[in-house]
Design a protein around this motif. Structure first.
Motif, mmCIF file in Angstrom:
data_model
loop_
_atom_site.group_PDB
_atom_site.id
_atom_site.type_symbol
_atom_site.label_atom_id
_atom_site.label_comp_id
_atom_site.label_asym_id
_atom_site.label_seq_id
_atom_site.Cartn_x
_atom_site.Cartn_y
_atom_site.Cartn_z
ATOM 1 N N MET A 137 0.857 -1.201 0.000
ATOM 2 C CA MET A 137 0.000 0.000 0.000
ATOM 3 C C MET A 137 0.890 1.248 0.000
ATOM 4 N N SER A 138 0.603 2.180 -0.901
ATOM 5 C CA SER A 138 1.426 3.381 -0.998
ATOM 6 C C SER A 138 1.198 4.283 0.202
ATOM 7 N N VAL A 139 2.171 5.162 0.439
ATOM 8 C CA VAL A 139 2.082 6.098 1.552
ATOM 9 C C VAL A 139 0.883 7.029 1.376
ATOM 10 N N SER A 140 0.638 7.501 0.132
ATOM 11 C CA SER A 140 -0.475 8.430 -0.116
ATOM 12 C C SER A 140 -1.822 7.770 0.166
ATOM 13 N N VAL A 141 -1.961 6.494 -0.225
ATOM 14 C CA VAL A 141 -3.214 5.765 0.038
ATOM 15 C C VAL A 141 -3.398 5.571 1.536
ATOM 16 N N LEU A 142 -2.308 5.233 2.245
ATOM 17 C CA LEU A 142 -2.364 5.041 3.693
ATOM 18 C C LEU A 142 -2.790 6.335 4.387
ATOM 19 N N LYS A 143 -2.229 7.465 3.944
ATOM 20 C CA LYS A 143 -2.594 8.757 4.521
ATOM 21 C C LYS A 143 -4.062 9.063 4.309
ATOM 22 N N GLU A 144 -4.559 8.745 3.094
ATOM 23 C CA GLU A 144 -5.959 9.032 2.793
ATOM 24 C C GLU A 144 -6.888 8.186 3.655
ATOM 25 N N LYS A 145 -6.534 6.912 3.849
ATOM 26 C CA LYS A 145 -7.358 6.046 4.698
ATOM 27 C C LYS A 145 -7.354 6.528 6.141
ATOM 28 N N THR A 146 -6.187 6.984 6.613
ATOM 29 C CA THR A 146 -6.089 7.505 7.978
ATOM 30 C C THR A 146 -6.954 8.750 8.136
ATOM 31 N N LYS A 147 -6.919 9.626 7.127
ATOM 32 C CA LYS A 147 -7.693 10.865 7.183
ATOM 33 C C LYS A 147 -9.181 10.571 7.235
ATOM 34 N N GLN A 148 -9.624 9.557 6.447
ATOM 35 C CA GLN A 148 -11.031 9.200 6.425
ATOM 36 C C GLN A 148 -11.494 8.700 7.786
ATOM 37 N N LYS A 149 -10.587 8.174 8.574
ATOM 38 C CA LYS A 149 -10.937 7.637 9.891
ATOM 39 C C LYS A 149 -10.809 8.693 10.992
ATOM 40 N N THR A 150 -10.382 9.885 10.628
ATOM 41 C CA THR A 150 -10.199 10.935 11.622
ATOM 42 C C THR A 150 -11.475 11.761 11.743
ATOM 43 N N PRO A 151 -12.261 11.561 12.799
ATOM 44 C CA PRO A 151 -13.489 12.350 12.941
ATOM 45 C C PRO A 151 -13.203 13.711 13.555
ATOM 46 N N ALA A 152 -14.136 14.605 13.385
ATOM 47 C CA ALA A 152 -14.046 15.894 14.084
ATOM 48 C C ALA A 152 -14.221 15.662 15.575
ATOM 49 N N SER A 153 -13.793 16.623 16.364
ATOM 50 C CA SER A 153 -13.864 16.514 17.824
ATOM 51 C C SER A 153 -15.273 16.750 18.364
ATOM 52 N N PHE A 154 -16.175 17.230 17.505
ATOM 53 C CA PHE A 154 -17.534 17.548 17.938
ATOM 54 C C PHE A 154 -18.466 17.372 16.744
ATOM 55 N N PRO A 155 -19.773 17.202 17.001
ATOM 56 C CA PRO A 155 -20.710 16.911 15.914
ATOM 57 C C PRO A 155 -21.333 18.154 15.303
ATOM 58 N N VAL A 156 -21.905 17.961 14.124
ATOM 59 C CA VAL A 156 -22.780 18.954 13.519
ATOM 60 C C VAL A 156 -24.208 18.434 13.667
ATOM 61 N N ARG A 157 -25.048 19.194 14.351
ATOM 62 C CA ARG A 157 -26.425 18.762 14.607
ATOM 63 C C ARG A 157 -27.366 19.447 13.627
ATOM 64 N N ARG A 158 -28.246 18.672 13.058
ATOM 65 C CA ARG A 158 -29.224 19.219 12.107
ATOM 66 C C ARG A 158 -30.489 19.590 12.879
ATOM 67 N N MET A 159 -30.719 20.880 13.065
ATOM 68 C CA MET A 159 -31.857 21.354 13.846
ATOM 69 C C MET A 159 -32.877 22.016 12.923
ATOM 70 N N ASP A 160 -34.130 22.050 13.393
ATOM 71 C CA ASP A 160 -35.195 22.657 12.594
ATOM 72 C C ASP A 160 -36.284 23.149 13.542
ATOM 73 N N TYR A 161 -36.036 24.286 14.175
ATOM 74 C CA TYR A 161 -36.971 24.816 15.168
ATOM 75 C C TYR A 161 -38.168 25.483 14.495
ATOM 76 N N GLU A 162 -39.300 25.448 15.180
ATOM 77 C CA GLU A 162 -40.521 26.122 14.730
ATOM 78 C C GLU A 162 -40.825 27.275 15.680
ATOM 79 N N PHE A 163 -40.887 28.491 15.148
ATOM 80 C CA PHE A 163 -41.048 29.684 15.990
ATOM 81 C C PHE A 163 -42.415 30.359 15.840
#
Length: 288
Positions: free
Chosen positions: A1-27
């Motif tokens: 496996m090439s270094v570039s492919v390994l880096k890409e796979k590692t990046k895909q497994k790196t999640p953000a430290s916090f989530p994005v929440r999909r909200m839809d409030y009714e006012f």
């Protein structure tokens, strides 16, 4: 496996430290005076809210303009992606709140447009570094405010949906409070050449947002024909003095040479707030 492919796979497994929440409030059913049953309180926080849709769009543009330079830092890159997602949702939900407030003839959406015009002028005038610094400084300003919102101010909000909007926003501001700062530090370091513009732009930014939020409150009070409601003004003045005694020292912590947003720990109040508004794993989407 090439270094570039390994880096890409590692990046895909790196999640953000916090989530994005999909909200839809009714006012749709919100009362006219939803904060402390007072026009001054309600119009202050509505005026502050009108800074968010265009303000957070500006924040997103400021980090995107420099994001290409931090791609080697995979965790920071993923966190910037989540920061952008959270800020986009904040813009969307506060804009929906302002549209609903049109029913009372106060036209808060017009204040959004004024904010947008001002920020676009600043964006064109400032270099990318300074635009990022406006974001860094105002993220600290907001991070200080939202702790007080979670601890005390939300109790003044009589409408549950609006209270939940502000508390959800507060949670997420705390989650991503260090992202723009870490980006700046990664790009420009921690020396005097990074410190001087950091505090100079913060001074400009905090003066601007204080001026705008107060002017917007007055404009909304005028539109509501409540400018001479002295009883309400006196109540708000007492609240402001009490609040700023606590807030000002925290704002000024930004001037420390070794300041970092994570110097303070809000995990306990954030956990309590998540329970209060019923945030669950089903409402969270992590950026991978």
């Amino acid at each position: 496996m090439s270094v570039s492919v390994l880096k890409e796979k590692t990046k895909q497994k790196t999640p953000a430290s916090f989530p994005v929440r999909r909200m839809d409030y009714e006012f749709a059913d919100m009362p006219k005076y939803w904060c402390n049953n007072e026009p001054t309180f309600t119009h202050y926080f509505t005026g502050l809210s009108t800074l968010f849709p265009e303000g957070e769009s500006y924040f997103v543009r400021s980090v995107r303009a420099l994001r290409g330079q931090i791609k080697e830092n995979e965790q920071l890159d993923r966190d910037i992606g989540a920061f952008i997602g959270q800020e986009a949702m904040h813009s969307k939900e506060h804009h929906a709140f302002h549209l609903s407030a049109q029913q009372y003839g106060l036209d808060p959406e017009s204040l959004e447009k004024i904010t947008g015009t001002m920020l676009k002028a600043i964006e064109k005038t400032f270099p990318k570094k300074w635009n990022l610094l406006v974001t860094v400084g105002l993220e600290h300003y907001t991070a200080v405010l939202v702790v007080e919102m979670m601890k005390n101010v939300n109790e003044l909000m009589t409408d549950e949906t609006i209270r939940n909007l502000w508390l959800w926003h507060s949670v997420e501001e705390t989650e991503h409070k260090a992202v723009a700062y870490d980006m700046y530090q990664y790009l420009y370091g921690q020396g005097l050449s990074a410190y001087i513009p950091r505090v100079a732009i913060f001074t400009f930014s905090i003066a601007l947002i204080t001026l705008m939020s107060n002017v917007y409150q007055v404009m909304l009070m005028s539109r509501d024909k409540q400018m001479l409601n002295l009883k309400s003004w006196v109540k708000f003045a007492g609240f402001t003095v009490q609040a700023y005694r606590k807030l000002v020292p925290q704002f000024f912590s930004y001037y420390r040479f070794n300041f970092h947003p994570n110097d303070t720990d809000e995990s306990e109040i954030v956990a309590q707030t998540k329970i209060k508004i019923g945030l669950s794993p089903e409402q969270s989407t992590f950026i991978h």
